[in-house]
Design an enzyme around this catalytic site. Structure first.
Site, short mmCIF file in Angstrom:
data_model
loop_
_atom_site.label_atom_id
_atom_site.label_comp_id
_atom_site.label_asym_id
_atom_site.label_seq_id
_atom_site.Cartn_x
_atom_site.Cartn_y
_atom_site.Cartn_z
N ASP A 1 0.89 -1.17 0.00
CA ASP A 1 0.00 0.00 0.00
C ASP A 1 0.92 1.22 0.00
O ASP A 1 1.47 1.59 1.04
CB ASP A 1 -0.90 -0.03 1.24
CG ASP A 1 -1.93 1.10 1.26
OD1 ASP A 1 -1.72 2.11 0.57
OD2 ASP A 1 -2.93 0.96 1.99
N ARG B 1 -5.50 -6.83 0.21
CA ARG B 1 -6.23 -5.57 -0.01
C ARG B 1 -5.98 -5.16 -1.46
O ARG B 1 -4.87 -5.30 -1.97
CB ARG B 1 -5.77 -4.48 0.95
CG ARG B 1 -6.52 -3.16 0.78
CD ARG B 1 -6.39 -2.24 2.00
NE ARG B 1 -5.05 -1.77 2.27
CZ ARG B 1 -4.28 -2.21 3.27
NH1 ARG B 1 -4.72 -3.14 4.11
NH2 ARG B 1 -3.06 -1.72 3.46
N HIS C 1 -5.83 11.01 3.19
CA HIS C 1 -7.18 10.99 3.77
C HIS C 1 -7.66 12.43 3.71
O HIS C 1 -7.44 13.21 4.64
CB HIS C 1 -7.17 10.44 5.19
CG HIS C 1 -6.78 8.99 5.26
ND1 HIS C 1 -6.31 8.40 6.40
CD2 HIS C 1 -6.81 8.02 4.33
CE1 HIS C 1 -6.05 7.12 6.17
NE2 HIS C 1 -6.34 6.88 4.92
#
Length: 480
Positions: A285, A443, A390
């Site tokens: 990630d 993921r 984010h």
């Protein structure tokens, strides 16, 4: 590194024909954003907005962390130097400055050590401010700028240090009350205004984010191609960082997650020194930041280039969940819709594999109602993406008419909102879980721009189908 007692050495003069580097996207872009903020302030009765940038942060002793500007400040200015403050005066009259920058003064001695500074004059001209002053004059000038204004607009309670500065400036104004000077009588949180602007991306932002996504995809392809049994996590991280910088990004958008084997079941696992063993999955990630904008990609792949049957079974479940979430992502639906779509597929997969005991749950609806899936999928399916990985923006609607104890509805997706779509499964070893699935963490994450009829995936330059991943890795092994 020697940073003590720098000698006085004048910087070489900049050639007159050498243009100063302007803001990415052009000064007009940031002026338009500032005008939108000023218009919102006037609609609320006027006042002065204060937007500081981030400070430099000490890493240890006399070495700083690499500097990164504050996102809100950069969004309104395009200015990347530390020690700066933006002041917006919604009550400025004709001939008075409405957009004012405080920044570091020109200093040939410090520029010899730390690099070029614009200084107030060049910053005003290059970035399109109405006025600019040295940051050292901030405490003298800000009280003058906020005096006799009805309100202050800034990020309330976001920084103890800045709150203290604001109180000092207000105290300086109040000290003049016997002379008829009044201090602002109201304070408003500026972040909701800026968040609502930032959550819907303009054409320039989308262009930068597409390029950041392309660079990050190239980095993931490089890491996949380099992976072999025995390679260490930090070696794969090095492949990523090299690709980010080689293709023009400033660096990673966040701490890279490179996790081999059971480490992939740790959601925020940093790249360590564990070796990827034959038969392990590797979860990466990681993504770059380009000109202030983040990308965000996760891929999971077999260290040896071939999924085992159990790994492929769970991988295909996660991929199907991602596709369900992608199909649910479009303008007009609420932010929760993609998550609900992904959870339903994951819950069915957990039942089908026996990871969730079918004797205890009669249906997918039961699994979802009791949140039995959350043991294996404990995060949400996406988040806003933009200047911050984010990114800014509420996930629920702000409705002043709702009762105080009511939960606001999820925010409705609109064209040019950007978000991630990232379901996963994380199956730790446990007696009540079939052994063939132990320590498998998967993921799959892509970045999506919302459109009227669906979404545009901007990170698919790196394979996502299991067969395509295997083909890329096996081709790289043959060429090695």
């Amino acid at each position: 590194m020697n940073t003590t007692n720098p000698p006085t050495v004048p910087a070489a003069p900049r050639a007159a024909a050498d243009p100063l580097p302007g803001p990415d996207g052009g000064a007009a872009l940031y002026r338009e954003r500032r005008e939108r903020v000023l218009a919102a302030m006037r609609a609320r009765g006027g006042g002065v907005a204060l937007v500081p940038t981030a400070s430099e942060a000490l890493r240890n002793r006399d070495a700083d962390y690499p500097y990164r500007h504050d996102s809100y400040f950069y969004y309104l200015t395009g200015f990347t130097e530390p020690d700066a403050l933006l002041v917006l005066d919604a009550n400025a009259g004709d001939g008075q400055p409405a957009a004012i920058l405080f920044c570091r003064a020109k200093n040939p001695e410090r520029e010899t050590w730390d690099g070029f500074r614009f200084g107030p004059d060049a910053a005003r001209e290059t970035f399109g401010f109405d006025a600019a002053f040295p940051i050292d004059e901030r405490d003298a000038r800000v009280p003058q700028l906020i005096a006799n204004r009805p309100a202050l607009h800034y990020a309330l309670a976001a920084s103890n240090g800045f709150d203290t500065q604001v109180r000092g400036w207000l105290d300086a104004v109040r000290a003049q009350s016997r002379s008829g000077v009044t201090a602002p009588s109201a304070a408003y949180d500026l972040l909701p205004v800026l968040d609502d602007m930032r959550i819907v991306k303009d054409a320039h932002e989308l262009s930068v984010m597409r390029r950041a996504a392309q660079i990050s995809a190239l980095a993931h392809r490089r890491a996949m191609a380099a992976c072999r049994p025995g390679i260490r996590e930090y070696e794969l991280e090095a492949e990523l960082l090299y690709a980010f910088r080689k293709h023009g990004a400033q660096g990673p958008a966040y701490g890279s997650i490179v996790a081999a084997g059971a480490n992939a079941c740790v959601l925020h696992y940093p790249a360590g020194n564990a070796s990827a063993r034959d038969g392990d999955l590797v979860l990466i990630d990681a993504a770059c930041e380009l000109n202030g904008y983040a990308s965000d990609i996760t891929r999971t792949f077999p260290a040896n280039g071939r999924f085992t049957p159990a790994q492929r079974e769970l991988y295909d479940i996660v991929l199907a969940a991602q596709q369900a979430a992608i199909d649910a992502t479009r303008a007009g639906v609420d932010f929760e819709a993609p998550h609900q779509a992904a959870v339903r597929v994951l819950a069915q997969g957990l039942l089908d594999t026996g990871i969730i005991d079918r004797a205890r749950f009669a249906s997918v609806d039961d699994v979802i109602a009791e949140r039995a899936y959350a043991r294996f999928y404990m995060h949400r399916t996406g988040h806003w993406l933009g200047m911050d990985v984010h990114d800014a923006g509420d996930y629920r609607e702000r409705d002043a008419n709702l009762p105080a104890d009511a939960t606001p509805p999820w925010r409705t997706l609109r064209p040019s909102m950007t978000l991630t779509i990232e379901p996963g499964l994380y199956v730790r070893a446990a007696d009540d879980v079939p052994e063939r699935y132990w320590d498998i963490g998967i993921r799959i994450e892509d970045d999506a721009i919302v459109t009227a009829t669906g979404c545009e995936l901007i990170t698919r330059d790196v394979p996502v189908e299991a067969a395509e991943i295997e083909a890329l890795m096996q081709d790289a092994q043959r060429r090695a």
